[in-house]
Design a protein around this motif. Structure first.
Motif, PDB file in Angstrom:
ATOM      1  N   PHE A 125       0.773  -1.092   0.155  1.00  0.00           N
ATOM      2  CA  PHE A 125      -0.151  -0.140  -0.064  1.00  0.00           C
ATOM      3  C   PHE A 125       0.951   1.119  -0.203  1.00  0.00           C
ATOM      4  O   PHE A 125       0.788   2.267  -0.811  1.00  0.00           O
ATOM      5  CB  PHE A 125      -0.997   0.080   1.157  1.00  0.00           C
ATOM      6  CG  PHE A 125      -2.024  -0.933   1.202  1.00  0.00           C
ATOM      7  CD1 PHE A 125      -2.838  -1.016   0.272  1.00  0.00           C
ATOM      8  CD2 PHE A 125      -2.197  -1.862   2.313  1.00  0.00           C
ATOM      9  CE1 PHE A 125      -3.887  -2.093   0.062  1.00  0.00           C
ATOM     10  CE2 PHE A 125      -3.351  -2.801   2.194  1.00  0.00           C
ATOM     11  CZ  PHE A 125      -4.091  -2.673   1.123  1.00  0.00           C
TER      12      PHE A 125
ATOM     13  N   ARG B 289      -9.997   0.990   1.689  1.00  0.00           N
ATOM     14  CA  ARG B 289      -9.577   2.431   2.409  1.00  0.00           C
ATOM     15  C   ARG B 289      -8.177   2.840   1.921  1.00  0.00           C
ATOM     16  O   ARG B 289      -7.697   3.863   1.484  1.00  0.00           O
ATOM     17  CB  ARG B 289      -9.992   2.331   3.804  1.00  0.00           C
ATOM     18  CG  ARG B 289     -11.387   2.811   3.991  1.00  0.00           C
ATOM     19  CD  ARG B 289     -11.585   3.136   5.514  1.00  0.00           C
ATOM     20  NE  ARG B 289     -10.975   4.321   5.752  1.00  0.00           N
ATOM     21  CZ  ARG B 289     -10.738   5.072   7.030  1.00  0.00           C
ATOM     22  NH1 ARG B 289     -11.287   4.091   8.146  1.00  0.00           N
ATOM     23  NH2 ARG B 289     -10.089   6.023   7.328  1.00  0.00           N
ATOM     24  N   ALA B 290      -7.253   1.570   2.430  1.00  0.00           N
ATOM     25  CA  ALA B 290      -5.831   1.956   2.067  1.00  0.00           C
ATOM     26  C   ALA B 290      -5.447   2.070   0.709  1.00  0.00           C
ATOM     27  O   ALA B 290      -4.958   3.060   0.390  1.00  0.00           O
ATOM     28  CB  ALA B 290      -5.209   0.787   2.646  1.00  0.00           C
TER      29      ALA B 290
ATOM     30  N   THR C 131      -6.456   5.586  -0.054  1.00  0.00           N
ATOM     31  CA  THR C 131      -5.803   6.738   0.766  1.00  0.00           C
ATOM     32  C   THR C 131      -4.296   6.836   0.460  1.00  0.00           C
ATOM     33  O   THR C 131      -3.867   7.944   0.436  1.00  0.00           O
ATOM     34  CB  THR C 131      -5.937   6.169   2.444  1.00  0.00           C
ATOM     35  OG1 THR C 131      -7.114   6.087   2.593  1.00  0.00           O
ATOM     36  CG2 THR C 131      -5.011   7.086   3.196  1.00  0.00           C
ATOM     37  N   CYS C 132      -3.364   5.741   0.338  1.00  0.00           N
ATOM     38  CA  CYS C 132      -1.955   5.756   0.281  1.00  0.00           C
ATOM     39  C   CYS C 132      -1.593   6.203  -1.399  1.00  0.00           C
ATOM     40  O   CYS C 132      -0.783   7.046  -1.311  1.00  0.00           O
ATOM     41  CB  CYS C 132      -1.278   4.508   0.591  1.00  0.00           C
ATOM     42  SG  CYS C 132      -1.921   4.022   2.138  1.00  0.00           S
TER      43      CYS C 132
ATOM     44  N   ARG D 204      -8.244  14.242  -3.239  1.00  0.00           N
ATOM     45  CA  ARG D 204      -8.047  14.977  -2.082  1.00  0.00           C
ATOM     46  C   ARG D 204      -8.150  16.509  -2.278  1.00  0.00           C
ATOM     47  O   ARG D 204      -7.848  16.789  -3.396  1.00  0.00           O
ATOM     48  CB  ARG D 204      -6.507  14.636  -1.142  1.00  0.00           C
ATOM     49  CG  ARG D 204      -5.359  15.298  -2.157  1.00  0.00           C
ATOM     50  CD  ARG D 204      -4.110  15.439  -1.208  1.00  0.00           C
ATOM     51  NE  ARG D 204      -3.530  14.165  -1.174  1.00  0.00           N
ATOM     52  CZ  ARG D 204      -2.348  14.058  -1.165  1.00  0.00           C
ATOM     53  NH1 ARG D 204      -1.355  15.177  -1.126  1.00  0.00           N
ATOM     54  NH2 ARG D 204      -1.676  12.859  -0.978  1.00  0.00           N
TER      55      ARG D 204
ATOM     56  N   ASP E 268      -3.448  13.584   2.861  1.00  0.00           N
ATOM     57  CA  ASP E 268      -3.409  12.416   2.237  1.00  0.00           C
ATOM     58  C   ASP E 268      -4.705  12.026   1.371  1.00  0.00           C
ATOM     59  O   ASP E 268      -5.499  12.760   1.374  1.00  0.00           O
ATOM     60  CB  ASP E 268      -3.059  11.063   3.285  1.00  0.00           C
ATOM     61  CG  ASP E 268      -4.456  11.119   4.272  1.00  0.00           C
ATOM     62  OD1 ASP E 268      -5.129  11.852   4.328  1.00  0.00           O
ATOM     63  OD2 ASP E 268      -4.210  10.118   5.336  1.00  0.00           O
ATOM     64  N   GLY E 269      -4.751  10.899   0.826  1.00  0.00           N
ATOM     65  CA  GLY E 269      -5.643  10.771  -0.210  1.00  0.00           C
ATOM     66  C   GLY E 269      -5.139  10.611  -1.507  1.00  0.00           C
ATOM     67  O   GLY E 269      -4.009  11.462  -1.688  1.00  0.00           O
ATOM     68  N   PRO E 270      -5.895  10.304  -2.553  1.00  0.00           N
ATOM     69  CA  PRO E 270      -5.267  10.389  -4.108  1.00  0.00           C
ATOM     70  C   PRO E 270      -5.156  11.787  -4.487  1.00  0.00           C
ATOM     71  O   PRO E 270      -5.932  12.844  -4.283  1.00  0.00           O
ATOM     72  CB  PRO E 270      -6.360   9.547  -4.912  1.00  0.00           C
ATOM     73  CG  PRO E 270      -7.750   9.706  -4.099  1.00  0.00           C
ATOM     74  CD  PRO E 270      -7.084   9.787  -2.505  1.00  0.00           C
TER      75      PRO E 270
END
Lengths: 478, 226
Positions: free
Chosen positions: A193, A223-224, A227-228, A275, A281-283
């Motif tokens: 991730f 979610r990961a 998020t990452c 984002r 964070d977030g894409p």
């Protein structure tokens, strides 16, 4: 070609596999029991299912308008919408995004539509490393197998199998208890991730009123994945739209309960574009790929459109006596069970699966548990009718022609048709001998079919007369 | 590209027209006080392999937080910059306990830093009493990874944030939109409804916790008005 010979061979093999049958019985029995407790015994259950079914049908009946709204809202949220007519276009879009963004590795959330379009091999062919991150999907990816169940893809693997697999492929020697094995996957995939450039997920539904993509899961891998990595690509079948948050709430009342017996999954994520500028964070980029691949054809069909209402809970799969006997792989297609028969026959490439409409006893257990009111047996009978009609035109034989005549007759008389869908027993004295049992015993019920002495084709002429007579009296009454 | 779009939409427009089915209404639930809703939320959460702790005063809430940090041996924490956590004195509690606070940073490496924390501290925007769910939205000072990557997630919820259940989601989304000043038809970039710790049953249907998200979820319910 996934024809009758191939399907029968795989079915025979599955039926002879006692370990597989034990696993299937345990898993489908457990899911069916959890579902029954959560929704079957819920006093509001019926009203809730009606509302969810209505929400899905409203969306299907307004689909072009809602998809345009989705496109506009996603753009306002800072995302980009892509349209794919077929699997090849969908693959090209995602592969193109990966290449133009310099993506080396991808983390994926569980998604049936990406299985349908065979996305992973296309990415891997371009040198992109793909990690399936749902535990079940991770296991079968390591094993090089397709998923065997819509909700629990590694249903057919024992803890022993998983431990051996981890030892062989990952060099991870450890105890074979599920907790230790899960910890291995957590450690391995956490790094994936953090290193990944792109996260790819499916879509449970997207809301036309605000362009929010809704995703349900228990593990946190979706979610990961959203998020990452710096890019999030969500891939959806074009039918996965709901008009409003109210409709989403109505579906949320029944979907998790039908899938796993949970009132809510651990994570229900509502994602609106990348984002924002002030977030850490977030894409940084969000893409939504809308895939047709035969769905618009189903949508245009006057009878079969409701098959697109499916929310992929797996309830019909767990209730199905055929699935319970042979498991997912025997279907030889991406989707298995009652909804799988429909989707695998109707999506692009469906003509390669001519044996699947036969893999249904029309017992109706699936329709009884469907949280959005899909009447699978009715739709499967329609498929058979059309195939028989085509067969009859091609001169395939007396039985097929007789069947075609009967199904055409039933289709012209809706009341008769629904009667047939509810139970052919009414009209067929040999089937009428079978005892009606609650849906949980559907598999047991199917076995008592051995009490039927003559094959359908022999009994048909007599039944056809009864059908004609019933249709006539139906007409006289109305 | 546009060709695919237009072809697909044209095909869909050719489909048959059907009347739109309506929505049935369900009997309304009896109204509950915030305290009652909070208690119901706590009971639902406790049935989800998660821990619920009620605090009746600021002092109690502070003691619970300090106690958690000590009991779990927390050395590094990732904490939302949130008025509720400020009001409880969370930053001071962390400092007093000798816990290092991880700064996510704006360089794109926030996840890696937050993943190295032992605990993630957040504050809840809304909760559902019927399901034991908490809702967390994104925004400045509210990294998504805080409630996801550390092995322990501690969330604080005020009683007046608890709503009855799933049917309240549309109103909650609307409330979050207004609180963040988003225009009509646009939600914050992420709204996460979290119900219990991360879990799976993918191996032999044995329920296992902490697959990719937190192994442990603790929610601190504030049964008082700050």
């Amino acid at each position: 070609m996934n024809d009758r010979t191939a399907f029968n061979a795989r079915s025979r093999e599955a039926l002879a596999d006692t370990a597989l049958r034990a696993t299937l019985a345990k898993a489908t029995g457990l899911f069916a029991m959890l579902r029954e407790r959560a929704i079957g015994q819920w006093p509001e259950g019926g009203a809730r299912i009606a509302n969810a079914a209505a929400a899905r049908l409203r969306a299907l009946h307004r689909l072009p308008e809602l998809l345009e709204a989705v496109e506009a809202r996603v753009a306002e949220n800072g995302g980009t919408v892509h349209w794919a007519r077929d699997a090849a276009e969908a693959r090209a879009i995602v592969v193109g995004l990966a290449q133009s963004r310099g993506v080396r590795s991808v983390v994926k959330g569980k998604s049936m539509v990406t299985e349908e379009i065979a996305l992973n091999p296309a990415l891997e062919a371009e040198g992109v490393q793909v990690f399936e991150t749902d535990l079940g999907e991770y296991i079968i990816q390591l094993a090089g197998e397709p998923p065997s169940h819509i909700i629990a893809p590694a249903l057919h693997k024992s803890r022993r199998d998983v431990a051996e697999l981890f030892a062989r492929v990952l060099g991870e020697d450890g105890p074979d208890d599920p907790e230790a094995l899960t910890a291995v996957a957590r450690r391995r995939l956490r790094q994936a991730f953090l290193d990944a450039d792109m996260g790819i997920t499916g879509v449970n539904f997207v809301l036309a009123e605000n362009g929010a993509v809704c995703l349900l899961e228990n593990e946190g891998n979706i979610r990961a994945s959203t998020t990452c990595p710096r890019v999030h690509v969500a891939v959806m079948g074009l039918e996965k739209v709901l008009a409003t948050a109210r409709d989403a709430a109505d579906v949320m009342q029944v979907l998790p309960k039908s899938a796993t017996g949970q009132t809510m999954p651990a994570y229900f994520s509502v994602l609106s574009g990348p984002r924002r500028a002030d977030e850490t964070d977030g894409p940084e980029e969000f893409h939504l790929v809308i895939v047709d691949n035969g769905r618009s054809r189903i949508h245009a069909d006057p009878v079969l459109r409701p098959a697109l209402a499916c929310v992929r809970c797996g309830g019909c799969v767990n209730s199905c006596p055929v699935y319970r006997s042979i498991g997912g792989h025997a279907y030889g297609a991406t989707y298995s069970g009652p909804i799988g028969i429909l989707l695998s026959s109707l999506l692009d490439g469906g003509e390669d699966n001519p044996a699947l409409p036969g893999a249904c006893t029309t017992c109706g257990a699936c329709a009884e548990v469907c949280p959005v009111g899909v009447n699978h047996p009715r739709l499967i009978l329609e498929l058979r009718r059309r195939m028989a009609e085509e067969g009859a035109q091609g001169g395939v034989g007396i039985a097929a022609r007789a069947a075609a005549r009967a199904f055409a007759l039933a289709a012209r008389h809706p009341a008769l048709f629904s009667l047939a869908a509810r139970g052919v027993r009414v009209l067929d004295p040999e089937l009428a001998r079978l005892t009606l049992l609650p849906p949980l015993s559907a598999a047991a019920r199917s076995r008592t079919l051995s009490g039927v002495k003559r094959p359908f084709s022999e009994r048909w002429p007599e039944l056809a007369k009864r059908l004609e007579a019933a249709a006539k009296s139906e007409e006289e009454q109305s | 590209m546009t060709q695919a779009r237009d072809v697909i939409l044209a095909r869909l427009r050719q489909g048959p027209q059907h009347p739109l089915p309506g929505r049935g209404t369900l009997p309304a639930q009896a109204a509950q006080t915030p305290s009652e809703l909070l208690a119901q939320f706590g009971a639902a959460l406790a049935g989800l392999h998660a821990e619920y702790v009620r605090a009746a005063s600021v002092q109690e809430a502070r003691a619970v937080l300090a106690g958690l940090l000590a009991a779990r041996g927390v050395r590094r924490a990732a904490c939302w910059e949130h008025p509720l956590l400020q009001a409880l004195g969370a930053p001071e509690i962390l400092t007093e306990a000798g816990v290092e606070t991880v700064a996510p940073g704006a360089d794109g490496d926030a996840c890696r830093r937050i993943a190295a924390a032992d605990v993630g501290l957040s504050a809840v925007d809304a909760a559902l009493a019927g399901t034991g769910s908490i809702l967390l939205r994104t925004g400045p000072g509210r990294p998504r990874a805080v409630s996801l990557l550390p092995p322990l997630h501690v969330a604080v919820v005020e009683a007046d944030r608890v709503r009855p259940g799933i049917d309240d989601l549309p109103e909650i989304f609307e409330q979050l939109r207004q609180e963040t000043g988003e225009p009509a038809g646009r939600l914050p970039s992420g709204v996460f409804c979290v119900t219990g710790p991360s879990c799976t049953a993918d191996i032999e249907l044995v329920k296992t916790y902490g697959v990719h998200g937190p192994v442990e979820l603790v929610v601190l319910g504030l049964d008082f008005t700050l």
